[in-house]
Motif scaffolding. Structure first.
Motif, PDB file in Angstrom:
ATOM      1  N   ALA A   1       0.840  -1.205   0.000  1.00  0.00           N
ATOM      2  CA  ALA A   1       0.000   0.000   0.000  1.00  0.00           C
ATOM      3  C   ALA A   1       0.875   1.255   0.000  1.00  0.00           C
ATOM      4  O   ALA A   1       0.615   2.211  -0.734  1.00  0.00           O
ATOM      5  CB  ALA A   1      -0.929  -0.015   1.213  1.00  0.00           C
ATOM      6  N   LEU A   2       1.936   1.237   0.819  1.00  0.00           N
ATOM      7  CA  LEU A   2       2.830   2.403   0.877  1.00  0.00           C
ATOM      8  C   LEU A   2       3.613   2.586  -0.429  1.00  0.00           C
ATOM      9  O   LEU A   2       3.830   3.713  -0.877  1.00  0.00           O
ATOM     10  CB  LEU A   2       3.805   2.257   2.052  1.00  0.00           C
ATOM     11  N   ILE A   3       4.036   1.482  -1.029  1.00  0.00           N
ATOM     12  CA  ILE A   3       4.768   1.566  -2.301  1.00  0.00           C
ATOM     13  C   ILE A   3       3.869   2.182  -3.376  1.00  0.00           C
ATOM     14  O   ILE A   3       4.290   3.034  -4.157  1.00  0.00           O
ATOM     15  CB  ILE A   3       5.283   0.164  -2.716  1.00  0.00           C
ATOM     16  N   ALA A   4       2.601   1.755  -3.386  1.00  0.00           N
ATOM     17  CA  ALA A   4       1.661   2.303  -4.371  1.00  0.00           C
ATOM     18  C   ALA A   4       1.455   3.796  -4.138  1.00  0.00           C
ATOM     19  O   ALA A   4       1.453   4.592  -5.082  1.00  0.00           O
ATOM     20  CB  ALA A   4       0.324   1.555  -4.282  1.00  0.00           C
ATOM     21  N   ALA A   5       1.284   4.179  -2.872  1.00  0.00           N
ATOM     22  CA  ALA A   5       1.069   5.599  -2.570  1.00  0.00           C
ATOM     23  C   ALA A   5       2.316   6.419  -2.899  1.00  0.00           C
ATOM     24  O   ALA A   5       2.224   7.507  -3.472  1.00  0.00           O
ATOM     25  CB  ALA A   5       0.698   5.765  -1.095  1.00  0.00           C
ATOM     26  N   ALA A   6       3.482   5.882  -2.562  1.00  0.00           N
ATOM     27  CA  ALA A   6       4.727   6.603  -2.834  1.00  0.00           C
ATOM     28  C   ALA A   6       4.948   6.746  -4.341  1.00  0.00           C
ATOM     29  O   ALA A   6       5.445   7.780  -4.803  1.00  0.00           O
ATOM     30  CB  ALA A   6       5.912   5.869  -2.192  1.00  0.00           C
ATOM     31  N   SER A   7       4.549   5.746  -5.097  1.00  0.00           N
ATOM     32  CA  SER A   7       4.746   5.796  -6.551  1.00  0.00           C
ATOM     33  C   SER A   7       3.871   6.853  -7.206  1.00  0.00           C
ATOM     34  O   SER A   7       4.175   7.330  -8.287  1.00  0.00           O
ATOM     35  CB  SER A   7       4.435   4.437  -7.172  1.00  0.00           C
ATOM     36  N   SER A   8       2.757   7.179  -6.566  1.00  0.00           N
ATOM     37  CA  SER A   8       1.888   8.222  -7.113  1.00  0.00           C
ATOM     38  C   SER A   8       2.425   9.607  -6.749  1.00  0.00           C
ATOM     39  O   SER A   8       1.832  10.609  -7.125  1.00  0.00           O
ATOM     40  CB  SER A   8       0.469   8.121  -6.554  1.00  0.00           C
ATOM     41  N   GLY A   9       3.501   9.643  -5.981  1.00  0.00           N
ATOM     42  CA  GLY A   9       4.076  10.922  -5.607  1.00  0.00           C
ATOM     43  C   GLY A   9       3.258  11.674  -4.575  1.00  0.00           C
ATOM     44  O   GLY A   9       3.442  12.860  -4.367  1.00  0.00           O
ATOM     45  N   HIS A  10       2.311  10.938  -3.917  1.00  0.00           N
ATOM     46  CA  HIS A  10       1.453  11.632  -2.961  1.00  0.00           C
ATOM     47  C   HIS A  10       2.117  11.845  -1.612  1.00  0.00           C
ATOM     48  O   HIS A  10       1.612  12.586  -0.790  1.00  0.00           O
ATOM     49  CB  HIS A  10       0.161  10.841  -2.710  1.00  0.00           C
TER      50      HIS A  10
ATOM     51  N   SER B   1      17.611   4.265   3.847  1.00  0.00           N
ATOM     52  CA  SER B   1      16.211   4.751   3.803  1.00  0.00           C
ATOM     53  C   SER B   1      15.979   5.606   2.562  1.00  0.00           C
ATOM     54  O   SER B   1      15.226   6.576   2.609  1.00  0.00           O
ATOM     55  CB  SER B   1      15.869   5.579   5.057  1.00  0.00           C
ATOM     56  N   ASN B   2      16.601   5.223   1.469  1.00  0.00           N
ATOM     57  CA  ASN B   2      16.453   5.987   0.229  1.00  0.00           C
ATOM     58  C   ASN B   2      15.294   5.381  -0.586  1.00  0.00           C
ATOM     59  O   ASN B   2      15.488   4.508  -1.440  1.00  0.00           O
ATOM     60  CB  ASN B   2      17.768   5.937  -0.556  1.00  0.00           C
ATOM     61  N   ILE B   3      14.101   5.844  -0.286  1.00  0.00           N
ATOM     62  CA  ILE B   3      12.900   5.218  -0.845  1.00  0.00           C
ATOM     63  C   ILE B   3      12.789   5.482  -2.349  1.00  0.00           C
ATOM     64  O   ILE B   3      12.365   4.616  -3.122  1.00  0.00           O
ATOM     65  CB  ILE B   3      11.640   5.712  -0.099  1.00  0.00           C
ATOM     66  N   GLU B   4      13.189   6.658  -2.751  1.00  0.00           N
ATOM     67  CA  GLU B   4      13.120   6.984  -4.177  1.00  0.00           C
ATOM     68  C   GLU B   4      13.941   5.974  -4.990  1.00  0.00           C
ATOM     69  O   GLU B   4      13.469   5.422  -5.988  1.00  0.00           O
ATOM     70  CB  GLU B   4      13.648   8.414  -4.390  1.00  0.00           C
ATOM     71  N   ARG B   5      15.146   5.724  -4.526  1.00  0.00           N
ATOM     72  CA  ARG B   5      16.014   4.751  -5.201  1.00  0.00           C
ATOM     73  C   ARG B   5      15.432   3.338  -5.094  1.00  0.00           C
ATOM     74  O   ARG B   5      15.443   2.574  -6.064  1.00  0.00           O
ATOM     75  CB  ARG B   5      17.406   4.808  -4.556  1.00  0.00           C
ATOM     76  N   TYR B   6      14.940   3.020  -3.923  1.00  0.00           N
ATOM     77  CA  TYR B   6      14.332   1.701  -3.707  1.00  0.00           C
ATOM     78  C   TYR B   6      13.225   1.446  -4.722  1.00  0.00           C
ATOM     79  O   TYR B   6      13.137   0.364  -5.319  1.00  0.00           O
ATOM     80  CB  TYR B   6      13.791   1.617  -2.265  1.00  0.00           C
ATOM     81  N   LEU B   7      12.378   2.431  -4.935  1.00  0.00           N
ATOM     82  CA  LEU B   7      11.250   2.260  -5.856  1.00  0.00           C
ATOM     83  C   LEU B   7      11.726   2.069  -7.293  1.00  0.00           C
ATOM     84  O   LEU B   7      11.079   1.378  -8.077  1.00  0.00           O
ATOM     85  CB  LEU B   7      10.307   3.474  -5.779  1.00  0.00           C
TER      86      LEU B   7
END
Lengths: 448, 448
Positions: A110-119, A439-445
């Protein structure tokens, strides 16, 4: 606190959480993210995934969110659904004893989906994960053991609300929006244990992730709903759980310590149901000590506390997939000299020769045995007693299996689990380890 | 029949149904389709719809299925969700006493979505609708009155399985696919009555429609799941309902007569909860006979059998939307000389002057009064007793309100309901009436 204010209390606890200030919680969150990633990469070729992707492609939509290990994007909603499935496909993802289910396979998709939308503000990603685990652990404790034992599948029934709270935290909802989102998620809280051993079990994780994500979208859209969906006899706990337990267990001592730290996530070393891990450790130990083989074994007794094997719904599994929920299969595999790698837990049929041995493996229950202080989950133990030819009896007892909190995996162990899940892609594995570690989520995604 | 074979039995009953040979059932299905269409067109400008459409547009996807009255298409999944909401938005759509909820707002949106994808033989559309009603009525009877009274919202909890069965029938699933689809739908069976009076209530209908549609897609994709999700203590009835009732009520006498014929659908004459329709008829009758006004009224007593007002969750509503679930609001409206048109049941606030009168309207319960033989629902009555200035008491009792089976709407009445819902679009209304009358689903789908 009374039962008329559970929803407001939960929303407030979530939105005032500051898990980022706990170094321990953040460390466990990074481990959890990495272990989740390892489980998902290990499961990324499961046959069910193709079926779900085909349905998503038929539906179409704006492809902004990644499917883990598939080099493909879908809509956020589809990605939450399918990533939940991927992460839980092998039953190799973490469990949590308060949840009695699989929190990360719901919350992180759920968090990956939300983060991918840039929200979301990515600096809130891991804190949202910690908060989601807190919610799901407390929902699990509030629902009580009867919830699971009646036949509900906690991953599905508790996951939607937990995912909504995690995404709500990450997206900085206000109090009223979060109260409503909790109610929207409650309407889609479902899933039954009769699905254990089928592809539907891991899909419950995906459905809960998708429902939690949608609940937040509805709330942000200003959609109208009850602010009190958890409250009172006719609310969520009245219907699914135990209102009286919720009154004290839902919120008391919130984040002190964070539930991701204590009792902590159980990172799995085997790709099957955690309720069989004690027996798996026991049989490997007996084999190592006494060189036991299947031919020598006349009878095996597996002794649990009452209800300790409730998750192990399969006594005579026919496929490796069903075998994920069978202590009989796990013991027979080991005695046949097979390892516990994922290839033995697919939809392929179990060889007849192995199936024949199941009748010699017996479960029993003993409520007189004292559980150990370090037992995980609390009150659990498993004794494996092998009677071999010549009337030799070999017995051992496991209270806290490898991977469980107290006997847990180190960061290095989890990194190795990820490396193993990415054979031939060493560079990607190292980059993922680095991204999660920083904790580099942008890179992780980008990498998943 | 025993409780281990409920799923297989239901799937077999559905797939061997031939409702097309019953002229009476097909006639009621055409009436049901037209009444559903009238309710949806009447509700097509509800504010919640815009919010849902915005989320659907964000998501994107292949637009193949219509949104009723909106001149817009979305994906089938989005259309099932949003059309369920549109049809149920005003609470002006049919109810069924066995269901204790709203069958058509779930079943028809799912069928419209499936038909729009070109997956179904359109000659099976109305038969699928009859079969879906049969399933939902029998699920309702099997779940028993305690299911509703505990707090579940039957439209949501029973609708997903009913929609899956209807679409499964239309798409000619085989027995095993339908058994699995039932299980997939069961996992998403949810919805609580605490949402009554909010936008979430009608969305439960849409969520159930969407879940039923997806369940069939999963089954056709060969997705793995339990074949026995309704069976035994840990199955659907064990968790949500009453396994013992299901044993006899789920299948006995299937289609003899079809439940769409008897007890039949209740087509509403007022856009609010059916549990207030008895009182609405009563107060209109007292007004017509005695010319009562709000000013004269000192006290009104509304007398129900115990539990008869369970759906009327709002005693002090603040908006017209909440007022759909308030007998106090309905009575106050009538005594203020207002009509029961949809404009009084929107999200607009209820005037203070009207709200102030609620305190003079009292509910009570009498279990000594014999319900009438023609009561709808069975066992229900409502007595309205107005005490006016000068100590005049006016009282009347309604057992079977206008629109309910036994006092039902004619085809002409329903056609007029549709005409009223399409002001200024007389030609379209006549074309819809013609298409429904000729069971011309292809044309119907173009018109909505």
């Amino acid at each position: 606190m009374n039962t008329e204010h559970l929803t407001a209390g939960l929303a407030q606890a979530v939105m005032s959480s500051v898990p980022e200030t706990s170094a321990e919680a953040m460390k466990e969150a990074r481990k959890g993210l990495l272990d989740f990633t390892a489980a998902a990469f290990a499961g990324r070729r499961d046959k069910g995934i193709e079926k779900l992707i085909k349905l998503a492609e038929e539906e179409g939509g704006a492809p902004t969110a990644p499917l883990i290990g598939r080099n493909q994007k879908t809509t956020p909603s589809q990605s939450a659904l399918i990533n939940g499935f991927i992460a839980h496909a092998l039953d190799f993802d973490d469990v949590h004893s308060d949840v009695r289910g699989h929190p990360s396979a719901v919350i992180l998709p759920a968090l990956i989906a939300a983060a991918s939308s840039g929200h979301i503000d990515e600096s809130r990603f891991l804190g949202a994960y910690v908060t989601g685990i807190e919610v799901m652990a407390r929902l699990g404790e509030s629902a009580g053991r009867h919830h699971y034992e009646k036949g509900w599948h906690n991953t599905g029934t508790l996951g939607a609300i937990a995912a909504a709270c995690a995404v709500g935290f990450a997206e900085n909802l206000n109090q009223n929006e979060l109260q409503k989102a909790i109610g929207f998620a409650a309407a889609r809280s479902g899933g039954m244990r009769v699905q254990f051993g089928t592809e539907m079990k891991p899909l419950h994780a995906g459905l809960a992730a998708q429902a939690g994500l949608f609940a937040v979208k509805l709330a942000k859209a200003g959609f109208g709903g009850s602010d009190h969906a958890l409250d009172g006899e006719k609310g969520f706990f009245g219907l699914y759980g135990d209102l009286e337990r919720a009154e004290t267990l839902l919120l008391n001592g919130w984040g002190k310590p964070w539930r991701i730290v204590s009792p902590g996530l159980w990172f799995k070393v085997y790709p099957f149901c955690s309720a069989a891990h004690h027996a798996a450790d026991a049989i490997l130990k007996l084999k190592a000590e006494h060189g036991l083989t299947f031919g020598q074994m006349e009878r095996t007794d597996v002794i649990y506390p009452p209800g300790g094997d409730a998750a192990l719904t399969e006594r005579r599994p026919k496929t490796g997939e069903a075998g994920r929920f069978s202590v009989e299969y796990v013991i027979a595999l080991a005695l046949h000299g097979k390892d516990f790698s994922a290839k033995h837990f697919t939809s392929e049929p179990i060889p007849e020769s192995l199936q024949k041995g199941f009748a010699r493996i017996h479960r029993s229950y003993d409520d007189q045995i004292q559980p150990a202080d370090n037992a995980v989950p609390k009150g659990r133990f498993t004794i494996v007693r092998v009677t071999a030819s010549g009337n030799h009896v070999y017995e051992t007892r496991i209270d806290c299996p490898k991977g469980a909190p107290g006997n847990g995996l180190s960061e290095k162990d989890i990194e190795d689990k990820l490396r193993l899940a990415l054979p031939g892609e060493e560079e990607k594995a190292e980059e993922l380890i680095k991204a999660a570690g920083q904790s580099n989520i942008e890179r992780y995604l980008q990498l998943i």
